[in-house]
Design a protein around this motif. Structure first.
Motif, PDB file in Angstrom:
ATOM      1  N   GLN A 101     -15.927   7.769  -1.512  1.00 32.87           N
ATOM      2  CA  GLN A 101     -14.576   8.306  -1.609  1.00 32.87           C
ATOM      3  C   GLN A 101     -14.594   9.835  -1.601  1.00 32.87           C
ATOM      4  OE1 GLN A 101     -11.741   6.778  -1.294  1.00 32.87           O
ATOM      5  NE2 GLN A 101     -10.558   8.666  -1.594  1.00 32.87           N
ATOM      6  N   GLU A 124      -3.948   5.368   0.357  1.00 28.61           N
ATOM      7  CA  GLU A 124      -5.176   4.645  -0.009  1.00 28.61           C
ATOM      8  C   GLU A 124      -4.963   3.682  -1.175  1.00 28.61           C
ATOM      9  OE1 GLU A 124      -7.964   7.728  -0.977  1.00 28.61           O
ATOM     10  OE2 GLU A 124      -8.853   7.672   1.014  1.00 28.61           O
ATOM     11  N   TRP A 125      -3.834   3.813  -1.847  1.00 30.35           N
ATOM     12  CA  TRP A 125      -3.653   3.093  -3.106  1.00 30.35           C
ATOM     13  C   TRP A 125      -2.937   1.756  -2.898  1.00 30.35           C
ATOM     14  CZ3 TRP A 125      -5.396   5.302  -7.778  1.00 30.35           C
ATOM     15  CH2 TRP A 125      -5.888   6.621  -7.666  1.00 30.35           C
ATOM     16  N   HIS A 165      -6.774   2.179  -7.121  1.00 30.41           N
ATOM     17  CA  HIS A 165      -7.622   2.631  -6.027  1.00 30.41           C
ATOM     18  C   HIS A 165      -8.681   1.567  -5.738  1.00 30.41           C
ATOM     19  CE1 HIS A 165     -10.190   4.992  -3.452  1.00 30.41           C
ATOM     20  NE2 HIS A 165      -9.174   5.839  -3.323  1.00 30.41           N
ATOM     21  N   LYS A 190      -9.470  10.225   7.395  1.00 30.50           N
ATOM     22  CA  LYS A 190      -8.402   9.270   7.058  1.00 30.50           C
ATOM     23  C   LYS A 190      -8.927   7.843   7.226  1.00 30.50           C
ATOM     24  CE  LYS A 190      -5.409  12.442   6.184  1.00 30.50           C
ATOM     25  NZ  LYS A 190      -5.542  12.888   4.796  1.00 30.50           N
ATOM     26  N   ALA A 191      -8.365   6.973   6.529  1.00 32.70           N
ATOM     27  CA  ALA A 191      -8.677   5.535   6.545  1.00 32.70           C
ATOM     28  C   ALA A 191      -9.950   5.187   5.787  1.00 32.70           C
ATOM     29  CB  ALA A 191      -8.820   4.983   7.954  1.00 32.70           C
ATOM     30  N   ASN A 251       0.806  -1.215   0.000  1.00 33.39           N
ATOM     31  CA  ASN A 251       0.000   0.000   0.000  1.00 33.39           C
ATOM     32  C   ASN A 251       0.834   1.257   0.000  1.00 33.39           C
ATOM     33  OD1 ASN A 251      -2.861  -1.076   0.529  1.00 33.39           O
ATOM     34  ND2 ASN A 251      -1.607  -2.100   2.069  1.00 33.39           N
ATOM     35  N   LYS A 294     -15.179  11.002   1.893  1.00 31.26           N
ATOM     36  CA  LYS A 294     -13.944  10.862   2.689  1.00 31.26           C
ATOM     37  C   LYS A 294     -12.980  11.999   2.382  1.00 31.26           C
ATOM     38  CE  LYS A 294     -12.028   6.686   2.886  1.00 31.26           C
ATOM     39  NZ  LYS A 294     -11.601   5.374   2.376  1.00 31.26           N
ATOM     40  N   THR A 295     -12.788  12.265   1.094  1.00 31.88           N
ATOM     41  CA  THR A 295     -11.827  13.295   0.714  1.00 31.88           C
ATOM     42  C   THR A 295     -12.301  14.672   1.158  1.00 31.88           C
ATOM     43  OG1 THR A 295     -11.263  11.951  -1.200  1.00 31.88           O
ATOM     44  CG2 THR A 295     -10.498  14.233  -1.223  1.00 31.88           C
TER      45      THR A 295
END
Lengths: 708, 328
Positions: free
Chosen positions: B318, A419-420, A579, B327-328, A416, B321-322
């Motif tokens: 996503q 996130e990727w 992703h 985070k996570a 990792n 989240k962004t």
């Protein structure tokens, strides 16, 4: 003054012309009385044209003619199938429609825009017939092509009995060449038996022969000019039916005709990489020794012409295996005929073989490079010949070092970066190193400059630059004193630019011509024939009262080469980020390592490697021509919806050359890079995606929907 | 492309009159969509009324928010300091669309009017109810990978291709129009339509009405925003799915949310129920996951776009989240 040598990094000799607009392409010749032709495409996929109503089109402003199967003059070379001298579709020769988009008429007008307007006014009526464009539905109708034999070494399907085996199917959609330059032909006749074409061509001599055949002319009376080509990738290897149509129209109208394809017509009329489904089986012992490979391929072709390529051949020799069998079939459909597209069948085949090998490495729990080393082919087991040269092991090593292979995690989905997900992959390839007969004419001028001519082409690799470097090296004069001319059928005969063979073939002719000139000058200067000291060429001419010195040299493949198997080899490495939520893939890094013998022109060779990798990324990630089989039409036949990669898709690409001369193939030792630069890239990317995610994508392209 | 008449009036009344008088007349602004459609034979106007001389280019802040002239280019809007400061979601969305060259030409009004990219709409040799009412929907049983999840009909399953429209929808824009019968204001949510039985109508403009400006209200949604567009290549591709997210977060609590999705319906798809769910909730992965599921209520997929049933909630998740910085 610097004297360049083979291997130097010389800027493209025609680069300035190209970036300043000084390079004149086939569509840029403005002739007196020039007319503009635009093709009318069929809107059915099979049947006959019963009538064409041109009245409204003929009334439209500026329209000169509407040429249809009902009023076209006969092309004399278009004869019944059995005796035909012209391959493929015979446009306007009869009223048959074989595929949707096939031209049914040609509108000629005084401007391109007026011709385009009139195209919309031409009304055709058809008697439609049933048709098939669905590849999967018709795969059972695959036939063995006439010019292709199944291959067997040892026992067929031996992989099935191996302790560890992989048996999978890999699919490539049709992909379009899509060079930036559209296909353009400008034709005009001088009298009844003499025609000149400015046309987009990868081989002016083969174009000359094709047009001479079609119109039953003496080839001497056919002039083909194709000095600059704005990319082709195989789409201009042959003379297309619409080129013949432009010549036909010019004859009928007794005026020059410029026929330009639209971007949309580039999807139907100039070939493509064919939709191909491949089944690969590989079996190995528990310690990773391959015991059998089976590779079966089905590719689409046209109902009116059989197109074949070498997609299964790579499996016969790339790895050592006692048992190998290959089967190759084509599936005729109501589609335009395919054409070789960069890397051609070898790239298609490599995606399947190299994906399967990657799958085998995971099944064996073995590093993919180690697996390749374990099954390294020390000789060509297909031809049972030694390699003329092979440095694939060095490719593995250099590529692994450069991409950071040691950072690869063996277990998929465990690496990792934020996130990727991160993955690494390798894909290898081989492409035959060819050489064929070529001539070159060299002329030394009184001022000491040199002009070289050969009827070769430059579709982008920088042919002139390579030739100038070869000449500078042998003549020991600066590159700026040498001019190389190409793309004119009146020049000495050269092969079509394809199969990565131009430097090997034409370069050898240039080499030999330069050597002959040098020997002649040495003897005129009273020196030994093999003298390598500098001599003042201009002075030698003056002293011998010579206005110039001209030599035409023919160069052929050597006999010794028959005792060897000759290939370029590559190892491509890719690092990707994926992703996990959106399925978006970012190719972060590509390393392309190639054993292509001696590199003649470093800068343009590097450009070719980068271009090939970009093409490979397109193949892996974005490119797919989609049919609606109910209509037999493409649903994405345009630049907005058919996705070639954009700059934002392309990472840093590193090109590494082994750069060791091949001792056999030609006097320069070069094996060719144009095709090999793409072969292996798609598998490297797909294998990296698997390493990142644990998801094996066997159907390209790798779009986000396949990874969520 | 057909032959056509061309006029270039200097004032709005002249332009609307010129349109109203013509049988088959269209406004021409940036031309980045209309000219393509004319080249493909999808539309064939007898007359084009070029509005580029009209005084409709201004971008002005006002007490209640901002007014964007209909002829402001997409680039001018995305680069405008007030937009960047107060409506960053709009700048993000615009820059996710097309290419720099197209954004330089394309106007705000034109982008609102952008036609679908459905391949059946673009190809005159295949059926399309939007292009030719009554000819059938080519996409319904055809190649419908890019097509709608929400609000489609048996006549049309096409989607609105715009990125800008998605952000304008989330930001509660108002579209101001002017016609021979006078001026009116249309809420963005009422501007684009669902296809219903009349997919030939993309929007609720009346014949001859011209978009003069797009206004945005004052907005607290200038910090926790994100526009996420998932597409087949990194640039110059239409959205498979996109999500516009604007959150007003105080002390880790969502005071308000403005959400819309693109690539999923005939109009930009505002997610009001999801917004209501998020209001008052803490910023957390669990909350966002639930929100993403709520957003998908009523979704219906076709043969080739089933992946969107997963991609759409994932994209929204996503983007949430962004935007929130979670985070996570």
């Amino acid at each position: 003054m610097k004297k360049e040598t083979i291997g130097d990094s010389l800027s493209r000799v025609d680069g300035r012309l190209k970036v300043t607009g000084g390079a004149k392409y086939s569509g840029e010749y403005d002739l007196p009385g020039l007319t503009y032709g635009v093709l009318v495409p069929a809107t059915i996929a099979s049947g006959t044209i019963t009538a064409i109503d041109s009245k409204a089109a003929l009334r439209a402003p500026g329209v000169v003619a509407v040429i249809t199967p009902f009023n076209a003059i006969k092309v004399p070379g278009y004869q019944p199938e059995a005796s035909t001298r012209v391959k493929g579709l015979k446009l306007f020769n009869d009223n048959q429609v074989y595929f949707n988009g096939q031209p049914i008429a040609l509108v000629v007008a005084d401007t391109f825009e007026r011709a385009t307007n009139a195209v919309s006014l031409v009304k055709a009526t058809y008697q439609a017939q049933p048709f098939e464009t669905n590849f999967n539905k018709n795969i059972d109708k695959g036939v063995s092509p006439q010019n292709n034999k199944d291959y067997l070494r040892g026992e067929a399907y031996a992989y099935k009995n191996a302790p560890i085996k992989i048996e999978q199917e890999y699919t490539l959609p049709s992909e379009m060449h899509n060079p930036m330059e559209l296909h353009v032909t400008t034709a005009f006749w001088t009298g009844d038996d003499n025609v000149t074409l400015y046309t987009k061509s990868q081989g002016v001599i083969s174009s000359q022969r094709a047009i001479a055949n079609a119109f039953q002319l003496d080839p001497k009376n056919v002039q083909i000019n194709s000095r600059f080509v704005g990319g082709a990738f195989g789409s201009s290897l042959r003379t297309w039916p619409h080129e013949v149509a432009a010549v036909q129209a010019a004859k009928m109208l007794n005026r020059p005709v410029k026929l330009t394809l639209t971007r949309e017509q580039m999807f139907t009329l100039v070939g493509y990489r064919p939709h191909t489904v491949q089944k690969v089986g590989i079996g190995a012992t528990a310690d990773g020794k391959i015991v059998g490979i089976s590779h079966e391929s089905h590719s689409q072709t046209a109902v009116y012409e059989e197109f074949t390529e070498r997609s299964v051949n790579v499996s016969r020799f790339l790895y050592s295996s006692p048992n190998v069998n290959t089967v190759y079939k084509v599936v005729p459909l109501n589609v335009g005929v395919p054409a070789p597209m960069r890397g051609p069948g070898e790239a298609t085949g490599s995606f399947a073989l190299e994906s399967a090998l990657d799958e085998l490495s995971y099944a064996l729990n073995m590093d993919p490079i180690e697996l390749r080393l374990k099954n390294y082919a020390d000789v060509d087991e297909e031809k049972n010949l030694p390699w003329s040269s092979k440095y694939l092991k060095e490719c593995y090593q250099k590529g692994a070092d450069s991409i950071g292979w040691s950072n690869r995690k063996a277990k998929p989905g465990t690496n990792n970066d934020g996130e990727w997900l991160v993955g690494y992959g390798i894909g290898c390839g081989a492409f035959g190193a060819y050489r064929s007969r070529s001539l070159a004419k060299i002329k030394l001028m009184p001022n000491g400059t040199v002009n070289i001519q050969s009827a070769t082409s430059d579709i982008g690799p920088g042919t002139g630059t390579s030739m100038v470097l070869i000449a500078a090296d042998i003549l020991k004069i600066p590159a700026e004193k040498i001019v190389f001319e190409l793309g004119d059928s009146s020049f000495p005969v050269a092969p079509t630019q394809g199969g990565s063979a131009t430097v090997s073939s034409v370069g050898s002719a240039v080499h030999d011509a330069c050597v002959a000139l040098r020997q002649k000058l040495n003897s005129l200067a009273g020196k030994p024939e093999n003298n390598t000291d500098d001599i003042d060429y201009a002075k030698v001419l003056t002293q011998n009262n010579l206005p110039f010195l001209e030599i035409t040299q023919e160069s052929n493949a050597n006999e010794e080469a028959k005792k060897y198997s000759m290939y370029s080899f590559s190892a491509h490495f890719a690092k990707v980020h994926v992703h996990p939520l959106t399925g978006v893939v970012k190719v972060k890094n590509v390393v392309a390592v190639v054993d292509a013998g001696k590199i003649v022109s470093y800068k343009t060779a590097r450009s070719q490697m980068i271009g090939g990798a970009v093409g490979g990324i397109g193949m892996a990630m974005t490119e797919e021509a989609v049919f609606d089989d109910r209509f037999g039409r493409y649903v994405n036949g345009n630049f907005a919806d058919y996705h070639v990669p954009v700059n934002a898709d392309i990472p840093q690409i590193e090109a590494i050359f082994i750069n060791k001369p091949d001792p056999i193939i030609n006097p320069i030792g070069t094996k060719g890079i144009g095709e090999i630069s793409l072969i292996g890239v798609a598998a490297a990317v797909a294998n990296a995606v698997y390493n990142a995610t644990g998801k094996r994508i066997r159907e390209l392209p790798i779009t986000p929907d396949k990874l969520i | 492309m057909n032959q056509f008449q061309y006029v270039r009036p200097a004032q709005v009344p002249g332009a609307t009159k010129a349109i109203t008088n013509g049988a088959n007349t269209q406004f021409l602004a940036g031309g980045t969509n209309l000219i393509d459609l004319m080249k493909m034979g999808v539309v064939a106007p007898e007359k084009l009324v070029d509005i580029n001389n009209l005084p409709l280019k201004k971008i002005e802040g006002n007490a209640g928010g901002i007014s964007i002239g209909a002829l402001a280019s997409n680039t001018e809007v995305a680069e405008h300091p007030l937009i960047k400061a107060n409506y960053p979601l709009l700048a993000l969305a615009i820059n996710a669309g097309a290419s720099p060259q197209l954004r330089n030409m394309a106007t705000v009004g034109g982008n609102l009017m952008q036609r679908t990219r459905c391949p059946y709409f673009f190809d005159t040799a295949m059926p399309c109810n939007k292009r030719m009412p009554g000819s059938g929907c080519g996409a319904l049983e055809g190649y419908n990978r890019m097509h709608a999840l929400f609000g489609a009909s048996d006549k049309c399953i096409a989607v609105n291709p715009s990125d800008m429209n998605v952000a304008l929808t989330a930001l509660d824009a108002t579209v101001h129009v002017s016609g021979v019968k006078g001026k009116r204001a249309i809420k963005i949510s009422d501007f684009h339509r669902l296809p219903g039985q009349h997919p030939e109508l993309d929007n609720t403009l009346q014949k001859g009405e011209l978009i003069t400006s797009v206004d945005l209200p004052a907005s607290p949604f200038n910090k926790n925003v994100h526009y996420l567009k998932v597409r087949d290549r990194t640039s110059y591709a239409f959205a498979l799915v996109s999500a516009a997210v604007a959150l007003n977060i105080e002390n880790n609590t969502i005071q308000g949310a403005r959400l819309a999705m693109g690539g999923v319906a005939h109009k930009p798809w505002r997610l009001t129920e999801t917004e209501a769910f998020l209001k008052g909730k803490p910023v957390s992965l669990d909350v966002f996951k639930q929100a993403a599921q709520i957003a998908m209520q009523g979704a219906k997929a076709y043969e080739h776009n089933k992946f969107k049933l997963t991609l759409a909630p994932n994209t929204l998740l996503q983007a949430l989240k962004t935007a929130s910085g979670l985070k996570a």
